[in-house]
Design an enzyme around this catalytic site. Structure first.
Site, PDB file in Angstrom:
ATOM      1  N   GLU A  84     -30.014 -19.575  -5.575  1.00  0.00           N
ATOM      2  CA  GLU A  84     -28.988 -19.374  -4.528  1.00  0.00           C
ATOM      3  C   GLU A  84     -27.822 -18.563  -5.069  1.00  0.00           C
ATOM      4  O   GLU A  84     -27.214 -18.930  -6.084  1.00  0.00           O
ATOM      5  CB  GLU A  84     -28.495 -20.738  -4.017  1.00  0.00           C
ATOM      6  CG  GLU A  84     -27.518 -20.583  -2.856  1.00  0.00           C
ATOM      7  CD  GLU A  84     -27.133 -21.913  -2.219  1.00  0.00           C
ATOM      8  OE1 GLU A  84     -27.953 -22.850  -2.217  1.00  0.00           O
ATOM      9  OE2 GLU A  84     -25.990 -22.009  -1.740  1.00  0.00           O
ATOM     10  N   LYS A 275     -25.215 -31.874  -0.948  1.00  0.00           N
ATOM     11  CA  LYS A 275     -26.150 -30.761  -1.189  1.00  0.00           C
ATOM     12  C   LYS A 275     -25.499 -29.776  -2.157  1.00  0.00           C
ATOM     13  O   LYS A 275     -26.118 -29.284  -3.091  1.00  0.00           O
ATOM     14  CB  LYS A 275     -26.505 -30.083   0.137  1.00  0.00           C
ATOM     15  CG  LYS A 275     -27.544 -28.982   0.031  1.00  0.00           C
ATOM     16  CD  LYS A 275     -26.960 -27.630  -0.300  1.00  0.00           C
ATOM     17  CE  LYS A 275     -28.056 -26.572  -0.373  1.00  0.00           C
ATOM     18  NZ  LYS A 275     -27.592 -25.317  -0.949  1.00  0.00           N
ATOM     19  N   HIS A 388     -19.352 -15.809  -0.683  1.00  0.00           N
ATOM     20  CA  HIS A 388     -20.793 -15.661  -0.441  1.00  0.00           C
ATOM     21  C   HIS A 388     -21.167 -14.245  -0.063  1.00  0.00           C
ATOM     22  O   HIS A 388     -22.259 -13.794  -0.346  1.00  0.00           O
ATOM     23  CB  HIS A 388     -21.222 -16.577   0.726  1.00  0.00           C
ATOM     24  CG  HIS A 388     -21.512 -17.967   0.277  1.00  0.00           C
ATOM     25  ND1 HIS A 388     -22.030 -18.916   1.112  1.00  0.00           N
ATOM     26  CD2 HIS A 388     -21.380 -18.566  -0.912  1.00  0.00           C
ATOM     27  CE1 HIS A 388     -22.188 -20.039   0.453  1.00  0.00           C
ATOM     28  NE2 HIS A 388     -21.791 -19.849  -0.772  1.00  0.00           N
TER      29      HIS A 388
HETATM   30  C1  MEV Z   1     -24.055 -24.279   0.090  1.00  0.00           C
HETATM   31  O1  MEV Z   1     -25.242 -24.161  -0.676  1.00  0.00           O
HETATM   32  C2  MEV Z   1     -23.275 -25.484  -0.342  1.00  0.00           C
HETATM   33  C3  MEV Z   1     -22.035 -25.805   0.492  1.00  0.00           C
HETATM   34  O2  MEV Z   1     -22.379 -25.892   1.877  1.00  0.00           O
HETATM   35  C4  MEV Z   1     -21.524 -27.113  -0.025  1.00  0.00           C
HETATM   36  C5  MEV Z   1     -20.413 -27.728   0.792  1.00  0.00           C
HETATM   37  O3  MEV Z   1     -20.315 -27.480   2.000  1.00  0.00           O
HETATM   38  O4  MEV Z   1     -19.669 -28.526   0.192  1.00  0.00           O
HETATM   39  C6  MEV Z   1     -21.001 -24.704   0.371  1.00  0.00           C
END
Ligand code: MEV
Length: 441
Positions: A84, A275, A388
């Protein structure tokens, strides 16, 4: 596609031919494509082939490094196997942020693993419970021979409990055994002990003495290890947090704490929040040859221990200090399994200065905490998309086979525009149909 018998008995070449004939219209160039990912050293490829069954080639993941982690006063670079985008960059940024604010602190809260022998018992339960201390002593003595090596390393079987689950399911009981597996993850060692315990209770709990023998259902390690727990935290006076994207340190701390609170009280948010934590955790777990499925399953169960799924991290603001921490159960190993077999795992452990299991637990907990700090910090200040998007843009450009020149232009062009697949394609189409180089635009 026809059913195939004996696929596992075919040679790798035959397995590949079957695949090519059935799924790729016999196109031999696809066979070469798969073969292109085999390791050039046949001995190493043999090792990979033996990790799992029916291996036709290797599946690649990027291995990245997040440097500048100050953990308990020592510097670390964390190896991370993850596909990722933004995760490694976010970790590195967080490491630098805390480097000048005292770094990360960690401790091991406890270090115990669990295995269970599940059985039905329809005999005299009261007598079994009364006699259990004597039965346990003799069980521990009888499995001594399986524990000699682990004991010599400072671990071994610690205790055996009789658990009565008959109020949940008729006649259901279990032996719940606890173990210190030292630097190994220990699943094989635990399962060996459990299967022996299962045999032994059938001999010791006889029909004559107890009215029935235990009927063994299964014996297996538990991946839920709430008593194999690492804690990691960061803390500093609030003003040291500094201005965050125009937000004062006080406002940032308060907003950050509220964001953590949301994950504590709302399972929808907690799932995404955790996650993100596992973005950091799994990447290190994979790079160090550990079992990310076990670690994830355990973490999610632990996150539900209060009866509702909740955040694995917590935050407090007390007497002007900001504190952010994680308690994470982690059953990991630094000996045995892939750790001695996978060439890159060996190197990743070397990057971590050959940690023992307790040290690796602490490093992994830091990885989870750092990733969560990065995500929550971004979301409560600039928003998550900014970081991102550059990586996202590069991925889209790659997909659309942009040249280096086009890439350079696109990065500049999208600095103040919304990145989407369509927008990038339109921009590239314009450049390409006009036959003009980006420089001319
Ligand atoms: C993306 O892989 C992970 C996030 O969604 C974690 C979060 O929202 O804390 C950015």
């Amino acid at each position: 596609m026809k059913k195939i018998d004996g696929y596992s008995k075919l040679s790798k070449d035959q397995q590949m031919n079957w695949l090519i004939d059935n799924f790729f219209d016999g196109d031999k160039t696809v066979k070469d494509e798969f073969a292109g990912y085999l390791h050039r050293n046949p001995e190493i490829q043999d090792d990979f082939d033996e990790f799992a069954e029916n291996t036709i080639t290797n599946f690649y993941l990027p291995l990245g490094i997040a440097p500048n982690f100050l953990i308990n006063g020592e510097m670390y670079a964390l190896p991370m196997a993850i596909e990722e985008s933004s995760v490694v960059a976010a970790m590195s940024k967080t490491a630098k942020f805390w480097l000048t604010r005292g770094g990360f602190h960690t401790e091991i809260i406890n270090f115990k693993k669990i295995g269970q022998v599940h059985f039905e018992f329809k005999g005299n339960v009261e007598k079994l419970k009364k006699d259990f201390p004597t039965i346990k002593a003799s069980l521990l003595e009888d499995v001594e021979y399986l524990n000699i090596n682990m004991k010599a390393r400072g671990g071994g079987i610690l205790d055996i409990e009789l658990v009565d689950l008959s109020h949940k399911e008729s006649h259901l009981f279990q032996l719940k055994a606890s173990f210190d597996t030292c630097d190994s993850m220990g699943a094989n060692y635990i399962n060996t002990n459990l299967e022996e315990l299962a045999t032994l209770i059938q001999e010791k709990i006889t029909e004559e003495a107890y009215g029935a023998k235990p009927y063994i259902i299964m014996s297996i390690v538990s991946n839920y290890t709430p008593d194999c727990l690492a804690r990691a935290w960061v803390e500093c006076p609030i003003e040291e947090l500094g201005i965050q994207n125009g937000i004062s340190p006080q406002e940032f701390a308060t907003k950050f704490r509220k964001a953590i609170r949301i994950a504590e009280v709302d399972p929808h948010r907690a799932t995404t929040h955790n996650k993100g934590i596992f973005n950091g955790v799994d990447a290190i777990i994979i790079a160090t040859g550990n079992d990310f499925r076990a670690v994830e399953a355990c973490g999610h169960t632990y996150a539900s221990r209060g009866g509702e799924y909740s955040s694995l991290t917590h935050c407090s603001i007390e007497e002007g200090r900001f504190k952010f921490w994680i308690d994470l159960p982690l059953a990991v190993g630094t000996v045995g399994g892939l750790t001695q077999l996978h060439p890159l795992v060996k190197r990743c452990l070397q990057i971590l200065d050959f940690p023992d299991a307790k040290k690796l637990m602490q490093v992994v907990a830091v990885g989870g905490l750092a990733q969560n700090f990065a995500a929550v910090r971004a979301m409560t200040t600039v928003g998550i998309q900014k970081g991102h998007m550059k990586m996202h843009l590069l991925n889209i450009l790659k997909h659309l086979e942009a040249t280096e020149e086009e890439k350079e232009y696109a990065i500049h062009y999208f600095k103040d525009k919304v990145v989407s697949f369509t927008n990038v394609r339109v921009m590239l189409d314009q450049i390409r149909t006009n036959h003009s180089t980006p420089k001319n635009l």
